[in-house]
Structure formats: structure tokens, C-alpha cells
Enzyme design. Structure first.
Site, PDB file in Angstrom:
ATOM      1  N   GLN A  22       0.833  -1.216   0.000  1.00  0.00           N
ATOM      2  CA  GLN A  22       0.000   0.000   0.000  1.00  0.00           C
ATOM      3  C   GLN A  22       0.864   1.261   0.000  1.00  0.00           C
ATOM      4  O   GLN A  22       0.552   2.231  -0.707  1.00  0.00           O
ATOM      5  CB  GLN A  22      -0.994  -0.007   1.154  1.00  0.00           C
ATOM      6  CG  GLN A  22      -0.408  -0.150   2.542  1.00  0.00           C
ATOM      7  CD  GLN A  22      -1.488  -0.231   3.622  1.00  0.00           C
ATOM      8  OE1 GLN A  22      -2.683  -0.034   3.367  1.00  0.00           O
ATOM      9  NE2 GLN A  22      -1.081  -0.530   4.844  1.00  0.00           N
TER      10      GLN A  22
ATOM     11  N   ASP B 253       5.695   2.482  15.104  1.00  0.00           N
ATOM     12  CA  ASP B 253       5.410   2.717  16.518  1.00  0.00           C
ATOM     13  C   ASP B 253       5.719   1.484  17.375  1.00  0.00           C
ATOM     14  O   ASP B 253       5.887   1.604  18.591  1.00  0.00           O
ATOM     15  CB  ASP B 253       3.937   3.099  16.688  1.00  0.00           C
ATOM     16  CG  ASP B 253       2.987   2.051  16.123  1.00  0.00           C
ATOM     17  OD1 ASP B 253       3.072   1.778  14.900  1.00  0.00           O
ATOM     18  OD2 ASP B 253       2.159   1.496  16.869  1.00  0.00           O
TER      19      ASP B 253
ATOM     20  N   TYR C  40       8.267  -8.564  15.885  1.00  0.00           N
ATOM     21  CA  TYR C  40       8.158  -7.565  14.816  1.00  0.00           C
ATOM     22  C   TYR C  40       8.828  -6.253  15.228  1.00  0.00           C
ATOM     23  O   TYR C  40       9.653  -5.702  14.494  1.00  0.00           O
ATOM     24  CB  TYR C  40       6.686  -7.336  14.467  1.00  0.00           C
ATOM     25  CG  TYR C  40       6.457  -6.129  13.586  1.00  0.00           C
ATOM     26  CD1 TYR C  40       6.890  -6.124  12.261  1.00  0.00           C
ATOM     27  CD2 TYR C  40       5.816  -4.989  14.073  1.00  0.00           C
ATOM     28  CE1 TYR C  40       6.691  -4.999  11.454  1.00  0.00           C
ATOM     29  CE2 TYR C  40       5.611  -3.883  13.264  1.00  0.00           C
ATOM     30  CZ  TYR C  40       6.053  -3.880  11.965  1.00  0.00           C
ATOM     31  OH  TYR C  40       5.867  -2.779  11.173  1.00  0.00           O
TER      32      TYR C  40
ATOM     33  N   TYR D 237      11.444   3.023   6.309  1.00  0.00           N
ATOM     34  CA  TYR D 237      10.270   3.257   7.150  1.00  0.00           C
ATOM     35  C   TYR D 237      10.277   2.328   8.356  1.00  0.00           C
ATOM     36  O   TYR D 237      10.581   1.142   8.241  1.00  0.00           O
ATOM     37  CB  TYR D 237       8.983   3.063   6.339  1.00  0.00           C
ATOM     38  CG  TYR D 237       8.906   4.005   5.164  1.00  0.00           C
ATOM     39  CD1 TYR D 237       8.469   5.317   5.330  1.00  0.00           C
ATOM     40  CD2 TYR D 237       9.331   3.603   3.898  1.00  0.00           C
ATOM     41  CE1 TYR D 237       8.439   6.202   4.257  1.00  0.00           C
ATOM     42  CE2 TYR D 237       9.302   4.479   2.822  1.00  0.00           C
ATOM     43  CZ  TYR D 237       8.852   5.776   3.012  1.00  0.00           C
ATOM     44  OH  TYR D 237       8.837   6.650   1.956  1.00  0.00           O
TER      45      TYR D 237
ATOM     46  N   TRP E 106      -0.273   2.931  12.144  1.00  0.00           N
ATOM     47  CA  TRP E 106      -1.677   2.759  11.766  1.00  0.00           C
ATOM     48  C   TRP E 106      -1.898   3.144  10.303  1.00  0.00           C
ATOM     49  O   TRP E 106      -2.802   3.915   9.968  1.00  0.00           O
ATOM     50  CB  TRP E 106      -2.572   3.584  12.696  1.00  0.00           C
ATOM     51  CG  TRP E 106      -2.633   3.096  14.121  1.00  0.00           C
ATOM     52  CD1 TRP E 106      -1.645   2.443  14.811  1.00  0.00           C
ATOM     53  CD2 TRP E 106      -3.723   3.238  15.038  1.00  0.00           C
ATOM     54  NE1 TRP E 106      -2.051   2.179  16.089  1.00  0.00           N
ATOM     55  CE2 TRP E 106      -3.320   2.649  16.260  1.00  0.00           C
ATOM     56  CE3 TRP E 106      -4.982   3.825  14.955  1.00  0.00           C
ATOM     57  CZ2 TRP E 106      -4.152   2.619  17.393  1.00  0.00           C
ATOM     58  CZ3 TRP E 106      -5.805   3.796  16.076  1.00  0.00           C
ATOM     59  CH2 TRP E 106      -5.398   3.195  17.272  1.00  0.00           C
TER      60      TRP E 106
ATOM     61  N   LEU F   4      13.610  -9.222  -0.246  1.00  0.00           N
ATOM     62  CA  LEU F   4      14.337  -8.864   0.968  1.00  0.00           C
ATOM     63  C   LEU F   4      14.506 -10.049   1.912  1.00  0.00           C
ATOM     64  O   LEU F   4      15.264  -9.963   2.879  1.00  0.00           O
ATOM     65  CB  LEU F   4      13.655  -7.698   1.685  1.00  0.00           C
ATOM     66  CG  LEU F   4      14.111  -6.303   1.217  1.00  0.00           C
ATOM     67  CD1 LEU F   4      13.629  -6.025  -0.203  1.00  0.00           C
ATOM     68  CD2 LEU F   4      13.646  -5.219   2.158  1.00  0.00           C
TER      69      LEU F   4
END
Length: 299
Positions: free
Chosen positions: A11, A111, A134, A108, A159, A46
Site C-alpha cells: 500500500q 510505533d 516484529y 520506514y 496505523w 528482501l
């Protein structure tokens, strides 16, 4: 510029292909070598980090933007090796190549590097304390990118959703069309952030003539719970003609919806440094939602 976008089928990757196009030649790379619309592109897996330097040598980009990640938070608990290969080893290989070739590297993060025990927005210098595999893999990815010593731009976000792909908004729209009643966790707080916003800000930053390096928080502004986000999704969907009616949204606790991986209860990130350093404006999460819902309505 020749901009290589890794993870171009996701996305965020999809939005980056759009947002970066005015900056120069954009090379898309996906794990399969195919884009969601069926077009062929470069193949970059990756999960096999050792093969990445040869790909980079061949393509010789002038900027690398890594939107690829292992994001299956629950599955990572049973598949730690794969999570660390994709989220830590691979970014390390890319960052070292970029450092050696004086190429800026955009990466990137999340949180989930924090423990979620806070009550005020996390700034970039807050201590990290991930709760699960994670989050640990993403924190280690940040560390190896910094250690490579080249120009890096690490954007922590949270989010993330879009009008396409797999995300909370799409799930809620599907459930809202099928049910009169949904149950949604109300004791996790964060900021819903459109992938398109992240991509647009990335493009603005890469246009910036000052070659800054570092870590920045990048989300929309404001905060809500997953329950509040769901309620807003349904109301906006009805307003824009995407759904016929607003289902009842019952608030539940995290304890009532157990998952293999623990989620941070507080995910609000302080994005003031990004706004100060690059002169960007971040819309409220509700403004972002209205824009994304308009995209859904158009399709």
C-alpha cells in the site's frame, strides 16, 4: 534522479510510485517481479538479503526508498528468522551499499519500536522497548541503517491504511457491508495515517535541497482508538455513499481480543521535528480519512 522503490506492490509502495514520479525515473521492485496491475518490474526479495547488492550495482539508483517489510505481526512470533532477515538484515545490506555510493536511503519504521506504556506522544529520542519480534526486528533495522554511516532518512509511522491493499479501513468496510454490529478494540490509541500522506511527505523531503540525515516521526495529527477510527470510517463511508448504513460499533478491550503478539496500547508519535525540519504540514487523521474515502468512492 533515478529512484528505486522496494516493496512497490504494497500500500505504501503503490502510493510512492505515484508521489515520486515527478522527481525523475522511478524503478519499481517487488518480491515477485510483478506489480498489482500485472505489469512486470524489477524483482527484489528482501528475504534473501545477500542478493541485494548485486541488484543495486546493476540498477545504480541515485536514491533508494525501502517500503518493503515483514509486517505480519502475529506470524512473526513463530517466524522470527524471516522477520529479522527482511526487517533488519536486508535494510543493512541496502544501507551499506547506499553509504558506499553516497546515495540517500529512505527507510520506514514503526510505533512498535516502543512499548506503548506512554501517555504523551513519543518523540524521536524516546527510549525504544519493543514488545515482540516484529518491533525488535524493526528496531534492529533502524540500528543497522544508522550504523552504515550514509545519508539516511528513517520515518517512523503508525496505523497505516489506504484505499487499496490489506488494512483496517478495508476490513471495516467489508464488515460494515456484511453486518449490523461489529466489535472493535477501544483501549489502543494511535493516529490513523494514509499511505498517500507518507508518500507525499517522502517526495517533499527528497526535493528538499538540505541533505539532512536522521530519524523522524511521520503520522497524521491527532489521535483516536481503533474503535473511534472504525466509527469514523463508517460515518464517512455513509456520507460519501460507500455504505448504506452505519453499523453498531461495540467497544471491547484488548484482553477480549487476544492475539499472539502484544500490541502497544499507546502509539501516538510526536511529528513536530519533521514539520520543523522540512516545513511540511500534516493534516488531521479525520481529514486524511475523508480523502481516502473519496478514493474508495471513486472506485
Amino acid at each position: 534522479m533515478t529512484l528505486l522503490v522496494l516493496g512497490a506492490a504494497g500500500q505504501l509502495g503503490t502510493e510512492l510510485l505515484r508521489a515520486l514520479a515527478p522527481l525523475g525515473q522511478v524503478i519499481a521492485a517487488t518480491r515477485s517481479g510483478v506489480l498489482p496491475d500485472g505489469r512486470a518490474c524489477e524483482q527484489a526479495d528482501l528475504d534473501q538479503p545477500d542478493g541485494l547488492p548485486a541488484l543495486l550495482d546493476r540498477l545504480n539508483p541515485t536514491a533508494v526508498i525501502n517500503a518493503a517489510a515483514y509486517t505480519a505481526v502475529d506470524q512473526a512470533e513463530q517466524d522470527a528468522d524471516a522477520a529479522f532477515r527482511v526487517n533488519a538484515q536486508a535494510p543493512g545490506e541496502i544501507a551499506r551499499w547506499c553509504a558506499a555510493h553516497a546515495v540517500p536511503f529512505v527507510h520506514y519504521s514503526t510505533d512498535y519500536v516502543f512499548d506503548g506504556q506512554g501517555s504523551t506522544p513519543y518523540n524521536e529520542d524516546a527510549p525504544t522497548a519493543p514488545l515482540g519480534v516484529y518491533g525488535r526486528s524493526k528496531r534492529d533495522g533502524e540500528d543497522v541503517v544508522r550504523a552504515a554511516g550514509g545519508r539516511h532518512l528513517i520515518f517512523r509511522t503508525a496505523w497505516v491504511y489506504a484505499s487499496h491493499g490489506k488494512n483496517f479501513l478495508r476490513t471495516m468496510l467489508r464488515l460494515g457491508a456484511q453486518r449490523d454490529h461489529v466489535r472493535v478494540v477501544a483501549d489502543q490509541i494511535g493516529t490513523p495515517t494514509p499511505a498517500g500522506l507518507i508518500a507525499d511527505i517522502t517526495a517533499q523531503v527528497l526535493r528538499n535541497p538540505t541533505p539532512l540525515s536522521g530519524t523522524w516521526h511521520l503520522t497524521a495529527s491527532g489521535q483516536t482508538s481503533w474503535h473511534g477510527f472504525a466509527q469514523a470510517i463508517f460515518e464517512e463511508a455513509v456520507k460519501q455513499g460507500v455504505l448504506v448504513k452505519v453499523p453498531a460499533v461495540e467497544p471491547i478491550t484488548t484482553a477480549q481480543y487476544p492475539t499472539p503478539a502484544q500490541r502497544p496500547a499507546w502509539s501516538v508519535l510526536d511529528s513536530r521535528r519533521l514539520q520543523q525540519d522540512f516545513g511540511v504540514t500534516l493534516p488531521s487523521w479525520k481529514e486524511g480519512l475523508a480523502q481516502v474515502m473519496a478514493e474508495v468512492a471513486r472506485h
